[in-house]
Design a protein around this motif. Sequence first.
Motif, PDB file in Angstrom:
ATOM      1  N   ALA A 202     -41.762-117.679   7.402  1.00 18.50           N
ATOM      2  CA  ALA A 202     -42.309-117.633   6.034  1.00 18.50           C
ATOM      3  C   ALA A 202     -43.734-117.106   6.050  1.00 18.50           C
ATOM      4  O   ALA A 202     -44.371-116.999   5.009  1.00 18.50           O
ATOM      5  CB  ALA A 202     -42.278-119.030   5.420  1.00 18.50           C
ATOM      6  N   SER A 203     -44.244-116.760   7.232  1.00 19.54           N
ATOM      7  CA  SER A 203     -45.621-116.280   7.347  1.00 19.54           C
ATOM      8  C   SER A 203     -45.800-114.925   6.680  1.00 19.54           C
ATOM      9  O   SER A 203     -44.924-114.051   6.780  1.00 19.54           O
ATOM     10  CB  SER A 203     -46.005-116.135   8.834  1.00 19.54           C
ATOM     11  OG  SER A 203     -47.157-115.332   8.967  1.00 19.54           O
ATOM     12  N   GLU A 204     -46.945-114.731   6.057  1.00 15.36           N
ATOM     13  CA  GLU A 204     -47.229-113.420   5.467  1.00 15.36           C
ATOM     14  C   GLU A 204     -47.301-112.353   6.556  1.00 15.36           C
ATOM     15  O   GLU A 204     -46.955-111.192   6.327  1.00 15.36           O
ATOM     16  CB  GLU A 204     -48.528-113.440   4.674  1.00 15.36           C
ATOM     17  CG  GLU A 204     -48.792-112.095   3.980  1.00 15.36           C
ATOM     18  CD  GLU A 204     -50.077-112.047   3.189  1.00 15.36           C
ATOM     19  OE1 GLU A 204     -50.759-113.096   3.054  1.00 15.36           O
ATOM     20  OE2 GLU A 204     -50.409-110.946   2.687  1.00 15.36           O
ATOM     21  N   ILE A 205     -47.696-112.755   7.748  1.00 14.79           N
ATOM     22  CA  ILE A 205     -47.766-111.776   8.842  1.00 14.79           C
ATOM     23  C   ILE A 205     -46.365-111.284   9.199  1.00 14.79           C
ATOM     24  O   ILE A 205     -46.165-110.094   9.481  1.00 14.79           O
ATOM     25  CB  ILE A 205     -48.487-112.371  10.076  1.00 14.79           C
ATOM     26  CG1 ILE A 205     -49.952-112.654   9.735  1.00 14.79           C
ATOM     27  CG2 ILE A 205     -48.369-111.448  11.285  1.00 14.79           C
ATOM     28  CD1 ILE A 205     -50.782-113.216  10.863  1.00 14.79           C
ATOM     29  N   MET A 206     -45.364-112.141   9.106  1.00 18.60           N
ATOM     30  CA  MET A 206     -43.971-111.696   9.321  1.00 18.60           C
ATOM     31  C   MET A 206     -43.604-110.656   8.263  1.00 18.60           C
ATOM     32  O   MET A 206     -43.035-109.604   8.565  1.00 18.60           O
ATOM     33  CB  MET A 206     -43.029-112.881   9.241  1.00 18.60           C
ATOM     34  CG  MET A 206     -41.558-112.527   9.219  1.00 18.60           C
ATOM     35  SD  MET A 206     -40.999-111.748  10.730  1.00 18.60           S
ATOM     36  CE  MET A 206     -40.642-113.199  11.717  1.00 18.60           C
ATOM     37  N   ALA A 207     -43.966-110.938   7.013  1.00 15.88           N
ATOM     38  CA  ALA A 207     -43.646-110.004   5.927  1.00 15.88           C
ATOM     39  C   ALA A 207     -44.364-108.675   6.136  1.00 15.88           C
ATOM     40  O   ALA A 207     -43.780-107.596   5.954  1.00 15.88           O
ATOM     41  CB  ALA A 207     -44.043-110.620   4.590  1.00 15.88           C
ATOM     42  N   ILE A 208     -45.622-108.746   6.583  1.00 15.36           N
ATOM     43  CA  ILE A 208     -46.395-107.511   6.813  1.00 15.36           C
ATOM     44  C   ILE A 208     -45.763-106.686   7.924  1.00 15.36           C
ATOM     45  O   ILE A 208     -45.609-105.464   7.815  1.00 15.36           O
ATOM     46  CB  ILE A 208     -47.855-107.866   7.139  1.00 15.36           C
ATOM     47  CG1 ILE A 208     -48.579-108.323   5.860  1.00 15.36           C
ATOM     48  CG2 ILE A 208     -48.577-106.692   7.791  1.00 15.36           C
ATOM     49  CD1 ILE A 208     -49.977-108.848   6.083  1.00 15.36           C
ATOM     50  N   LEU A 209     -45.353-107.353   8.989  1.00 17.06           N
ATOM     51  CA  LEU A 209     -44.710-106.627  10.104  1.00 17.06           C
ATOM     52  C   LEU A 209     -43.454-105.920   9.598  1.00 17.06           C
ATOM     53  O   LEU A 209     -43.114-104.817  10.031  1.00 17.06           O
ATOM     54  CB  LEU A 209     -44.340-107.624  11.204  1.00 17.06           C
ATOM     55  CG  LEU A 209     -43.696-107.003  12.455  1.00 17.06           C
ATOM     56  CD1 LEU A 209     -44.519-107.321  13.688  1.00 17.06           C
ATOM     57  CD2 LEU A 209     -42.277-107.486  12.634  1.00 17.06           C
ATOM     58  N   CYS A 210     -42.791-106.552   8.636  1.00 18.38           N
ATOM     59  CA  CYS A 210     -41.530-105.983   8.114  1.00 18.38           C
ATOM     60  C   CYS A 210     -41.760-104.890   7.087  1.00 18.38           C
ATOM     61  O   CYS A 210     -40.869-104.090   6.831  1.00 18.38           O
ATOM     62  CB  CYS A 210     -40.687-107.087   7.481  1.00 18.38           C
ATOM     63  SG  CYS A 210     -39.995-108.214   8.694  1.00 18.38           S
ATOM     64  N   LEU A 218     -50.353-101.474   9.272  1.00 21.41           N
ATOM     65  CA  LEU A 218     -50.298-102.888   9.662  1.00 21.41           C
ATOM     66  C   LEU A 218     -51.691-103.493   9.599  1.00 21.41           C
ATOM     67  O   LEU A 218     -51.916-104.535   8.984  1.00 21.41           O
ATOM     68  CB  LEU A 218     -49.744-103.002  11.084  1.00 21.41           C
ATOM     69  CG  LEU A 218     -49.784-104.391  11.719  1.00 21.41           C
ATOM     70  CD1 LEU A 218     -48.681-105.280  11.168  1.00 21.41           C
ATOM     71  CD2 LEU A 218     -49.669-104.315  13.244  1.00 21.41           C
ATOM     72  N   LYS A 219     -52.647-102.789  10.181  1.00 24.20           N
ATOM     73  CA  LYS A 219     -54.031-103.312  10.235  1.00 24.20           C
ATOM     74  C   LYS A 219     -54.606-103.419   8.823  1.00 24.20           C
ATOM     75  O   LYS A 219     -55.240-104.418   8.453  1.00 24.20           O
ATOM     76  CB  LYS A 219     -54.895-102.383  11.091  1.00 24.20           C
ATOM     77  CG  LYS A 219     -56.317-102.858  11.290  1.00 24.20           C
ATOM     78  CD  LYS A 219     -57.007-101.992  12.339  1.00 24.20           C
ATOM     79  CE  LYS A 219     -58.416-102.455  12.629  1.00 24.20           C
ATOM     80  NZ  LYS A 219     -59.039-101.650  13.706  1.00 24.20           N
ATOM     81  N   HIS A 220     -54.341-102.405   8.003  1.00 24.29           N
ATOM     82  CA  HIS A 220     -54.860-102.423   6.624  1.00 24.29           C
ATOM     83  C   HIS A 220     -54.280-103.606   5.857  1.00 24.29           C
ATOM     84  O   HIS A 220     -55.000-104.343   5.166  1.00 24.29           O
ATOM     85  CB  HIS A 220     -54.493-101.101   5.936  1.00 24.29           C
ATOM     86  CG  HIS A 220     -54.886-101.044   4.502  1.00 24.29           C
ATOM     87  ND1 HIS A 220     -56.200-101.114   4.078  1.00 24.29           N
ATOM     88  CD2 HIS A 220     -54.130-100.943   3.363  1.00 24.29           C
ATOM     89  CE1 HIS A 220     -56.243-101.053   2.768  1.00 24.29           C
ATOM     90  NE2 HIS A 220     -54.998-100.953   2.304  1.00 24.29           N
ATOM     91  N   ARG A 221     -53.003-103.830   6.008  1.00 23.03           N
ATOM     92  CA  ARG A 221     -52.361-104.948   5.305  1.00 23.03           C
ATOM     93  C   ARG A 221     -52.899-106.295   5.812  1.00 23.03           C
ATOM     94  O   ARG A 221     -53.186-107.217   5.047  1.00 23.03           O
ATOM     95  CB  ARG A 221     -50.840-104.880   5.479  1.00 23.03           C
ATOM     96  CG  ARG A 221     -50.175-103.745   4.687  1.00 23.03           C
ATOM     97  CD  ARG A 221     -48.716-103.606   5.074  1.00 23.03           C
ATOM     98  NE  ARG A 221     -48.027-102.590   4.276  1.00 23.03           N
ATOM     99  CZ  ARG A 221     -47.382-102.848   3.123  1.00 23.03           C
ATOM    100  NH1 ARG A 221     -47.387-104.079   2.615  1.00 23.03           N
ATOM    101  NH2 ARG A 221     -46.768-101.899   2.456  1.00 23.03           N
ATOM    102  N   LEU A 222     -53.043-106.401   7.155  1.00 22.85           N
ATOM    103  CA  LEU A 222     -53.556-107.670   7.709  1.00 22.85           C
ATOM    104  C   LEU A 222     -54.940-107.983   7.150  1.00 22.85           C
ATOM    105  O   LEU A 222     -55.274-109.135   6.872  1.00 22.85           O
ATOM    106  CB  LEU A 222     -53.622-107.580   9.237  1.00 22.85           C
ATOM    107  CG  LEU A 222     -52.291-107.545   9.984  1.00 22.85           C
ATOM    108  CD1 LEU A 222     -52.505-107.179  11.456  1.00 22.85           C
ATOM    109  CD2 LEU A 222     -51.563-108.883   9.867  1.00 22.85           C
ATOM    110  N   SER A 223     -55.735-106.918   6.946  1.00 21.87           N
ATOM    111  CA  SER A 223     -57.123-107.144   6.482  1.00 21.87           C
ATOM    112  C   SER A 223     -57.154-107.747   5.081  1.00 21.87           C
ATOM    113  O   SER A 223     -58.109-108.430   4.709  1.00 21.87           O
ATOM    114  CB  SER A 223     -57.904-105.822   6.505  1.00 21.87           C
ATOM    115  OG  SER A 223     -57.439-104.980   5.452  1.00 21.87           O
TER     116      SER A 223
END
Length: 559
Positions: A202-210, A218-223
């Motif tokens: 349920a992590s947002e990082i999982m969603a970002i990776l997807c 990826l880096k832009h989204r993580l920021s």
Amino acid sequence: VNEIKSDIQIAQESKMTPIRDIVENLGISETEWEPYGHYKAKLSLSLMDRLEKNKDGKVILVTAINPTPAGEGKSTCTVGLGQALNKIGRRAMIALREPSLGPTMGIKGGAAGGGYSQVVPMEDINLHFTGDIHAITTAHNALAAMMDNHIHRGNELGIDVRKVVWKRVMDMNDRSLREVVVGLGGPLKGVPRESGFDITVASEIMAILCLAADLKDLKHRLSKMVVAYTSDDKPITASDLGAEGVLTLLLKDAIKPNLVQTLENTPALIHGGPFANIAHGCNSVMATKMAAKLSDYVVTEAGFGADLGAEKFLDIKTRAGDIDPDLVVIVATIRALKMHGGVSKDNLKEENVEALKNGLANLEKHVETIRQFGLPHIVAINRFLHDTDAEIEALTSWCNEQGINVVLADVWAKGGEGGRELAEKAVALIEENDKNFTHMYDVNESIEEKIKAIATKVYGAKTVEFSSYVKKQMADYARYGWGNLPVCMAKTQYSLSDDPSKLGRPEGFTITVRELKPSIGAGFIVALTGDVMTMPGLPKEPAALKMDVDEEGRAVGLF
Ligand SMILES: Nc1ncnc2c1ncn2[C@@H]1O[C@H](COP(=O)(O)OP(=O)(O)O)[C@@H](O)[C@H]1O
Ligand SMILES: O=COP(=O)(O)O
């Protein structure tokens, strides 16, 4: 029935082809992949640069009706259809999500398909695979640690410790971690505040990776991930904490899609594993697009029923990845339809044509939903051993009377051979190209309007209720400039409504939205409905109790 082999027995007896052979058959060069043992590989992101000009293969989405707790066979039918397409001479790949240890050790078991339609090595895939979920867990918790360290070291950003929205995660069903207090023990041990854990998927990082297009994205989204607010409600992001670089570093291998194979050596990309009830429920854009560049057909799945995974695939993933789907396969099972018709879970193996007919309303709604998306569709009856001819006949003739394409799929028992008719029908419908794909809502509508569109058009709700807290959040989000993002509904998978006990096709119900969560990096707003949890609990009899290693060191009990 007694001599039926378990999924793991079938998988362990299979003769896998060395992954090198699968890679070479796909025309992937030495510099575009790296082996993880003999039967797993990671594909380099540079592969997409070279394949950019390739024609895209056709995209087939596999969804389902609202499931029983065991699941109705989307992964199984995805694998079976991929195998069957290759059997009829079409170049097909499949793209699946990676299983979470939560359900694997909990109630549902693994997510590598089943019977003679599985991806292998299933033990690896269902356990640690290539470590992506562990990397996501570590990255998520590193951000939490950096945030608490910032607070402990003087809190220059002015984070209001009562307004921290970033929890920690663990890939396990552990209800004891839902609500915790961190920072206890005095001045040397941090600043006390309430928090909790979500399950990693349920992590947002999982969603970002997807949803990320490449490493830069990826880096832009993580920021952009929001972790907390100041006392005057200013959002604080991962980049405010200077964390996007280290998070990207921790994910530099996890971002690469994983290549394995099916029992019939059909290439399979497995990447990302968000649940569809509490997250967006789709495997990665990267893997799906890579598969489409490497084959003429990519068969991919989205979690739970069409009200969840399919809606999120069609409203979120297609927008993020500029994906144009060609066909939807709606998996229906006699057992789930009987459950929707009022049969208790313990009696689903007994013939009951009447109950089946009463449960058809659930399938009817999901077919209507896919029609609203303007996509050609086929109902695939995923045949179980206990299904009787009378029940199959009742379901098939109902579909025919309704003008719904329907095929009996026997891919669990027969592998690709059991999906030939489904494959032929799928190819025929795709070649007819009678589609007019449209999203369920315009992203520029208000958050309230988008939620209402999903609730009324996809779930069949009469009204939507927003708590006063949500109304304030919607006003704040509009002010922050987050109003034109898609919505990711968090809702029970068992019912079209937000009440898991309302089966079949409930009508006249209200969807209650209790809280919004910003997933600005992923690019959507999560709307929590009813009592849905983002950290599941283990059942009374966890599957974990049956798991072990035998004398030869081989996994047992992974079903
Ligand atoms: N036709 C079938 N007969 C018997 N068991 C099946 C059949 N299809 C799926 N299963 C089993 O049901 C469980 C759920 O299947 P899965 O494909 O993971 O469903 P989903 O992806 O929809 O959750 C798995 O254990 C699988 O082996
Ligand atoms: O997110 C849930 O996915 P399944 O439908 O595969 O259990």
